[in-house]
Write an enzyme that holds these catalytic residues in place. Sequence first.
Site, mmCIF file in Angstrom:
data_model
loop_
_atom_site.group_PDB
_atom_site.id
_atom_site.type_symbol
_atom_site.label_atom_id
_atom_site.label_comp_id
_atom_site.label_asym_id
_atom_site.label_seq_id
_atom_site.Cartn_x
_atom_site.Cartn_y
_atom_site.Cartn_z
ATOM 1 C CE LYS A 166 -4.276 8.857 0.834
ATOM 2 N NZ LYS A 166 -4.959 9.617 1.889
ATOM 3 C CD GLN A 187 -0.376 8.802 3.586
ATOM 4 O OE1 GLN A 187 0.298 9.777 3.246
ATOM 5 N NE2 GLN A 187 -1.689 8.870 3.687
ATOM 6 C CG ASP A 194 -1.604 1.260 1.517
ATOM 7 O OD1 ASP A 194 -1.367 2.231 0.782
ATOM 8 O OD2 ASP A 194 -2.401 1.300 2.469
ATOM 9 C CB CYS A 199 -8.636 5.201 8.317
ATOM 10 S SG CYS A 199 -9.932 6.302 7.793
HETATM 11 N N1 PLP Z 1 -3.586 3.500 2.762
HETATM 12 C C1 PLP Z 1 -3.015 4.479 3.474
HETATM 13 C C2 PLP Z 1 -1.713 4.215 4.171
HETATM 14 C C3 PLP Z 1 -3.631 5.722 3.569
HETATM 15 O O1 PLP Z 1 -3.072 6.691 4.284
HETATM 16 C C4 PLP Z 1 -4.863 5.931 2.896
HETATM 17 C C5 PLP Z 1 -5.571 7.216 3.011
HETATM 18 O O2 PLP Z 1 -5.334 8.017 3.861
HETATM 19 C C6 PLP Z 1 -5.390 4.883 2.153
HETATM 20 C C7 PLP Z 1 -4.740 3.679 2.116
HETATM 21 C C8 PLP Z 1 -6.695 5.022 1.423
HETATM 22 O O3 PLP Z 1 -6.548 5.887 0.350
HETATM 23 P P1 PLP Z 1 -7.818 6.304 -0.516
HETATM 24 O O4 PLP Z 1 -8.841 6.809 0.461
HETATM 25 O O5 PLP Z 1 -7.296 7.355 -1.422
HETATM 26 O O6 PLP Z 1 -8.286 5.093 -1.234
#
Ligand code: PLP
Length: 404
Positions: free
Chosen positions: A223, A200, A197, A362
């Site tokens: 982002k 960030q 993932d 989250c």
């Molecule tokens: N993964 C990480 C580490 C995040 O910080 C975020 C969002 O803050 C996401 C996944 C989810 O990203 P999105 O809401 O753009 O799908």
Amino acid sequence: MDIEKIRRDFPILDRQINGRPLIYLDNTATSQTPRQVVDEISRMYTSAKANVHRGVHTLSQEATDAQEATRRAVARYINAPAPEQVIFTRGTTEAINLVASSYGRLLENGDEIILTVMEHHSNIVPWQLLGSRKRIMLRVVPVNARGELDLNVYASLFNERTRLVAMCHVSNVLGTVNPVKSMIAEAHSRGVPVLIDGAQASPHMRIDVQDLDADFYAFSAHKMYGPTGVGVLYGKKHLLKMMPPYQGGGEMIAHVSFEGTTYAELPFKFEAGTPDFVGIAALRKALEYIDSIGIEDIERHEVALMRHTQERMLAEIPGLKIYGNAADKSPVISFNIEGEHHYDVGLLLDKLGVAVRTGHHCAQPLMKALGIEGCVRASFGVYNTMAEADAFVDALVRVSTMLR
Ligand code: PLP
């Protein structure tokens, strides 16, 4: 880096919030968007909007060319071997759900997936949804007091039922930059693929999926100075080829009849329906924007801001607790002030024009591991200045005095 010139590209930074100049420190949630990206969205809507891959007419071909140019640009940006390994999604969340739904269909009862305790919900819940349909066991790598993953535990979690590692490159709370290259090598030595993932990581550092040897890599455009509603899933070809489609509909088929359907080749097999082709076109402008400054310079600048801010905070805010102190840390500062609720701190900072995020970010399992309900998070982007970092600490000193 000419920060004043960069700031002029972001009209939103001229806003006043509660009568004060906006200091935007919520970049981890979403970054602001430069004119170059907004102009491309406007150009597409005003002069090149037609559905992609469906028409022989000029507008449709131009829109298709714009979308496919972005696919090639993304492939170059992350050093993917081929553009067809770049699949457009709505964001990181959808990219991970795609893998969980599709690769997940290849898993069997009793199989195991390794996650880490610092995952965003979007890299936890899709695996739990999969686990609600099959008996899939989730194994979780813990963190030490500095917010770094315990690599000994990681190595000990593998067994003959391990089918995937799914982990973040950079924590959205702790800022920890995980040693993903060596962790991927460890997984591969046991024949286990790895999903990273990169939500960030992609805004702050160079991503080279071949150097990392990542099997899947997911990130979001919004982002990284790009538009909302667009994300990317990169995948290794042999894995993408053996995975069944994620959603059915237009674009993803070769031939449809009521007797049976055959599917399109990569990447279209995973891109059912009309994509956000306007946003996708604009993503290319965001990548060009980052390239025009240089991602290494962006990272150096943001980390310098973060280090300076942390030092001043620790020196000047009584009762301050910072979560995440990894040796390799991205420009995020998550913290609490002893005895104060994070919402109160965030609300008062807003009154002073400072935008920070508050809550669980989250990452409720991480909050539980840290023994907190939530915290305040300040995060930096390319357009933030030392003067803003200082103004933020000054505002925080005021807030902590007011609350006491
Ligand atoms: N993964 C990480 C580490 C995040 O910080 C975020 C969002 O803050 C996401 C996944 C989810 O990203 P999105 O809401 O753009 O799908």
